[in-house]
Design an enzyme around this catalytic site. Structure first.
Site, PDB file in Angstrom:
ATOM      1  N   THR A 185       0.875  -1.173   0.000  1.00 38.23           N
ATOM      2  CA  THR A 185       0.000   0.000   0.000  1.00 38.23           C
ATOM      3  C   THR A 185       0.915   1.227   0.000  1.00 38.23           C
ATOM      4  O   THR A 185       2.083   1.135   0.392  1.00 38.23           O
ATOM      5  CB  THR A 185      -0.894   0.028   1.253  1.00 38.23           C
ATOM      6  OG1 THR A 185      -0.035   0.090   2.401  1.00 38.23           O
ATOM      7  CG2 THR A 185      -1.768  -1.203   1.358  1.00 38.23           C
ATOM      8  N   GLU A 328      -5.427  -3.543  -1.605  1.00 40.56           N
ATOM      9  CA  GLU A 328      -5.910  -4.715  -0.876  1.00 40.56           C
ATOM     10  C   GLU A 328      -6.988  -5.483  -1.635  1.00 40.56           C
ATOM     11  O   GLU A 328      -7.365  -6.583  -1.237  1.00 40.56           O
ATOM     12  CB  GLU A 328      -6.514  -4.287   0.476  1.00 40.56           C
ATOM     13  CG  GLU A 328      -5.528  -3.758   1.485  1.00 40.56           C
ATOM     14  CD  GLU A 328      -5.266  -2.260   1.337  1.00 40.56           C
ATOM     15  OE1 GLU A 328      -5.414  -1.723   0.217  1.00 40.56           O
ATOM     16  OE2 GLU A 328      -4.899  -1.628   2.345  1.00 40.56           O
ATOM     17  N   LYS A 438     -14.800  17.079   9.510  1.00 40.43           N
ATOM     18  CA  LYS A 438     -15.845  16.927  10.516  1.00 40.43           C
ATOM     19  C   LYS A 438     -16.133  18.283  11.127  1.00 40.43           C
ATOM     20  O   LYS A 438     -15.374  18.779  11.943  1.00 40.43           O
ATOM     21  CB  LYS A 438     -15.430  15.916  11.590  1.00 40.43           C
ATOM     22  CG  LYS A 438     -15.396  14.517  11.016  1.00 40.43           C
ATOM     23  CD  LYS A 438     -14.625  13.555  11.872  1.00 40.43           C
ATOM     24  CE  LYS A 438     -14.176  12.370  11.037  1.00 40.43           C
ATOM     25  NZ  LYS A 438     -12.746  12.310  10.779  1.00 40.43           N
ATOM     26  N   TRP A 443     -20.500  15.674   8.798  1.00 38.07           N
ATOM     27  CA  TRP A 443     -19.439  15.427   7.822  1.00 38.07           C
ATOM     28  C   TRP A 443     -19.569  16.349   6.631  1.00 38.07           C
ATOM     29  O   TRP A 443     -20.661  16.566   6.109  1.00 38.07           O
ATOM     30  CB  TRP A 443     -19.555  14.004   7.280  1.00 38.07           C
ATOM     31  CG  TRP A 443     -19.138  12.942   8.221  1.00 38.07           C
ATOM     32  CD1 TRP A 443     -18.355  13.070   9.323  1.00 38.07           C
ATOM     33  CD2 TRP A 443     -19.486  11.555   8.113  1.00 38.07           C
ATOM     34  NE1 TRP A 443     -18.184  11.848   9.918  1.00 38.07           N
ATOM     35  CE2 TRP A 443     -18.868  10.902   9.195  1.00 38.07           C
ATOM     36  CE3 TRP A 443     -20.232  10.805   7.217  1.00 38.07           C
ATOM     37  CZ2 TRP A 443     -18.992   9.531   9.400  1.00 38.07           C
ATOM     38  CZ3 TRP A 443     -20.354   9.453   7.424  1.00 38.07           C
ATOM     39  CH2 TRP A 443     -19.741   8.822   8.501  1.00 38.07           C
TER      40      TRP A 443
HETATM   41  P1  ADP Z   1      -3.666   4.166  -0.902  1.00 38.40           P
HETATM   42  O1  ADP Z   1      -4.766   3.545  -0.069  1.00 38.40           O
HETATM   43  O2  ADP Z   1      -2.387   4.113  -0.220  1.00 38.40           O
HETATM   44  O3  ADP Z   1      -4.014   5.519  -1.472  1.00 38.40           O
HETATM   45  P2  ADP Z   1      -4.552   2.558  -3.073  1.00 38.40           P
HETATM   46  O4  ADP Z   1      -4.084   2.774  -4.438  1.00 38.40           O
HETATM   47  O5  ADP Z   1      -4.740   1.190  -2.607  1.00 38.40           O
HETATM   48  O6  ADP Z   1      -3.509   3.247  -2.179  1.00 38.40           O
HETATM   49  O7  ADP Z   1      -5.849   3.437  -2.877  1.00 38.40           O
HETATM   50  C1  ADP Z   1      -7.092   2.949  -2.537  1.00 38.40           C
HETATM   51  C2  ADP Z   1      -7.979   4.103  -2.220  1.00 38.40           C
HETATM   52  O8  ADP Z   1      -8.068   4.977  -3.334  1.00 38.40           O
HETATM   53  C3  ADP Z   1      -9.404   3.725  -1.916  1.00 38.40           C
HETATM   54  O9  ADP Z   1      -9.552   3.292  -0.592  1.00 38.40           O
HETATM   55  C4  ADP Z   1     -10.130   5.027  -2.187  1.00 38.40           C
HETATM   56  O10 ADP Z   1     -10.040   5.913  -1.092  1.00 38.40           O
HETATM   57  C5  ADP Z   1      -9.351   5.610  -3.332  1.00 38.40           C
HETATM   58  N1  ADP Z   1     -10.044   5.309  -4.588  1.00 38.40           N
HETATM   59  C6  ADP Z   1      -9.833   4.306  -5.445  1.00 38.40           C
HETATM   60  N2  ADP Z   1     -10.671   4.377  -6.497  1.00 38.40           N
HETATM   61  C7  ADP Z   1     -11.448   5.459  -6.302  1.00 38.40           C
HETATM   62  C8  ADP Z   1     -12.521   6.080  -7.018  1.00 38.40           C
HETATM   63  N3  ADP Z   1     -12.958   5.620  -8.183  1.00 38.40           N
HETATM   64  N4  ADP Z   1     -13.076   7.173  -6.469  1.00 38.40           N
HETATM   65  C9  ADP Z   1     -12.656   7.686  -5.297  1.00 38.40           C
HETATM   66  N5  ADP Z   1     -11.646   7.157  -4.591  1.00 38.40           N
HETATM   67  C10 ADP Z   1     -11.054   6.060  -5.070  1.00 38.40           C
END
Ligand code: ADP
Length: 542
Positions: A185, A328, A438, A443
């Site tokens: 991650t 994940e 918040k 929110w």
């Molecule tokens: P990191 O969590 O470290 O940023 P990831 O690439 O695994 O790395 O990111 C996953 C996160 O990216 C998701 O939990 C979400 O918050 C965001 N995300 C992924 N796809 C989308 C999307 N289509 N719209 C909004 N947020 C997104």
């Protein structure tokens, strides 16, 4: 009563051998600084066999982690197959990590070997002395002229491949649950955590991506993964494309928007995939290219503003298709392919649906849970809760046991995203838990504010973060990058927002900046922005 069906492992060797038999003539193109490298599956797979034999000669043990520090290239694809098909674990390393994080992930993974593009060697070499587990550093000559250090660990990729005969016969992986690949991650909330994909999870994720209402990738497609191959396996696209027998157009280091569009035009790309910043950068250039071959532009990793998707639709007749996922989750879990019934909706309503994260794909389960009460929320399009995920390509834990609190007692992944789901199943991401503003006990969605601000024609990019506030606990603050030389004031931004959001959502401050800091995977680096806020003295104070 047990079913009477054969219990055969779902493993990457099947994907490889099937493509080797059926698709030897399909093309792989890699863009390079000096032009492009054109090859076929047949030639590439011969090299996969050579590489597998070379790993044996280097005495890389079964299950050892093999790191890659590479762009999206054919060589990276060779590693994508040779490493897991021969029983080792492919660890794709983010080439934009800071040295400390880089040293951390290599140590956490205990990489035995690291393969590196010559152009990227200086970035890796910064931590060469902090990688005690690494016995060999294999340099891939990509035509760059970066100096190659005189060091006993350094091996040349082509010399390695030429050093013996290719592996013959079939690759065999008996246990479909054995590890195939490892990706960390991005560490926005602490040290990066290792997500260990299995052969089974990778095959099922690829198979689902082929489905008609997911990405519908077929043999006739020409797939351009712009999303890096170190970022969640380029959303699984290399494996999915090879399973389908589609041509692959790999951008290598040629990832500027104009170069990507030129590749689409030249190679008649049908499906491309990248994060929103890429497609935002491409928007002003669309009219310069013939992009009529495209049938899907996939976008995820961060929210896709409606204005971006509609900008593409206005320019080339094709809106952007949004998907949601995480490291994940392999990552594809929801995709914004609209239902047939939605054809009857008007353009505005359809555009609004495309700005959602889409609907769950087959074999994936999601639920919304109220973070305070633990109660499951209804799919009514209004009730927000933490998005939790379950399915055969969702992580059940992290490497070395870190981050156990990301999983519920009944085995679901807590995504850290706050969302609603409407009765039709469209997921709408409100925010990440840690990015929500918040204010006064309620929110405010930073994502919604950003999307609205980016809908202003004079705005190129915008990010909203929370600022501590003595009265409301937090208040929203916007960072805005104006488009080209546009003159934009705080009042312009607030006037634009007023009809779109409740009054108390309006940002307390708007800061105009030349650029927004981005993470290694191209997302707004909100942690950096929050830190920057501490340093900003508000106008009018001394
Ligand atoms: P990191 O969590 O470290 O940023 P990831 O690439 O695994 O790395 O990111 C996953 C996160 O990216 C998701 O939990 C979400 O918050 C965001 N995300 C992924 N796809 C989308 C999307 N289509 N719209 C909004 N947020 C997104």
């Amino acid at each position: 009563m047990a079913g009477l069906m054969q219990d055969r492992p779902l493993s990457l060797p099947h994907v490889f051998h099937r493509a080797e038999m059926l698709f030897a003539d399909k093309e792989i193109v890699t863009a390079t600084a000096s032009g492009e490298r054109r090859s076929t599956y047949g030639e590439c797979f011969e090299r996969v066999r050579r590489l597998a034999a070379a790993l044996d000669r280097l005495d890389v043990p079964a299950e050892a982690r093999v790191g890659t520090f590479c762009s999206n290239t054919q060589t990276h694809l060779e590693l994508y197959f040779a490493v897991p098909c021969s029983g080792r674990v492919l660890h794709t390393i983010n080439i934009r990590l800071f040295p400390d994080q880089l040293a951390f992930v290599v140590a956490d993974a205990q990489d035995d070997v690291v393969f590196v593009d010559r152009a990227l060697l200086p970035a890796l070499w910064q931590v060469a002395d902090r990688m005690p587990s690494v016995r060999h550093i294999v340099v891939i000559d990509d035509g760059s002229n970066e100096a190659v250090p005189d060091d006993p660990r350094v091996v040349d990729y082509e010399t390695l491949l030429a050093g013996g005969p290719p592996r013959s016969g079939r690759f065999v992986i008996d246990d479909e649950n054995s590890a195939a690949a490892l990706c960390y991650t991005s560490g926005t909330t602490g040290d990066p955590k290792g997500v260990l994909y299995s052969h089974r999870s990778t095959v099922l994720h690829s198979l689902t991506s082929l489905a008609a209402d997911v990405l519908a990738i077929g043999e006739r497609d020409r797939v351009q993964p712009v999303v890096p191959m170190f970022h969640v396996n380029a959303w699984g696209l290399p494996y999915t494309a090879v399973l389908a027998g589609a041509n692959l157009i790999l951008p290598g280091t040629q990832t500027a928007p104009g170069e990507l569009l030129a590749q689409i035009e030249r190679h008649r790309v049908t499906i491309s995939a990248g994060v929103p910043t890429i497609w935002m950068g491409a928007l002003p250039l669309l009219h310069e290219h013939d992009l009529s071959s495209l049938r899907m532009v996939l976008c995820g990793g961060a929210a896709v503003p409606q204005s971006l998707s509609e900008g593409w639709r206005a320019a080339i007749g094709l809106p952007i298709t949004q998907a949601w996922g995480m490291t994940e989750t392999s990552p594809i879990c929801t995709v914004g392919v609209l239902r047939s019934a939605d054809n009857e909706l008007d353009d505005e309503e359809r555009a609004r649906l495309r700005a959602t994260q889409g609907r769950p794909v087959p074999l994936f389960d999601l639920r919304l849970v109220n973070p305070e009460t633990g109660a499951e929320q209804p799919w009514d399009g209004v009730s927000a809760g933490e998005l939790q995920a379950a399915g055969p390509w969702i992580a059940s834990g992290y490497l070395n046991g870190s981050g156990a609190d990301a999983f519920t007692d009944d085995g679901w992944l807590r995504t850290g995203d706050i969302a609603t789901v409407d009765p039709r199943g469209y997921l709408n991401l409100v925010d990440r838990t840690k990015d929500l503003v918040k204010s006064g006990g309620e929110w405010i969605s930073s994502v919604t504010l950003e999307n609205h601000i980016m809908g202003h024609p004079a705005v190129a990019e915008a990010a909203v973060v929370a600022k501590p506030d003595p009265r409301w606990s937090e208040r929203p603050v916007a960072f805005v990058v104006p488009r080209d030389d546009a003159r934009l004031t705080t009042d312009d931004v607030l006037a634009h927002l007023r009809p779109l959001v409740p009054k108390w959502w309006l940002p307390d401050e708007v800061h105009f900046v030349d650029a927004l800091p981005k993470t290694g995977t191209g997302k707004f680096a909100k942690r950096v922005l929050r830190a920057r806020l501490d340093a900003i003295v508000p106008e009018g104070s001394t």
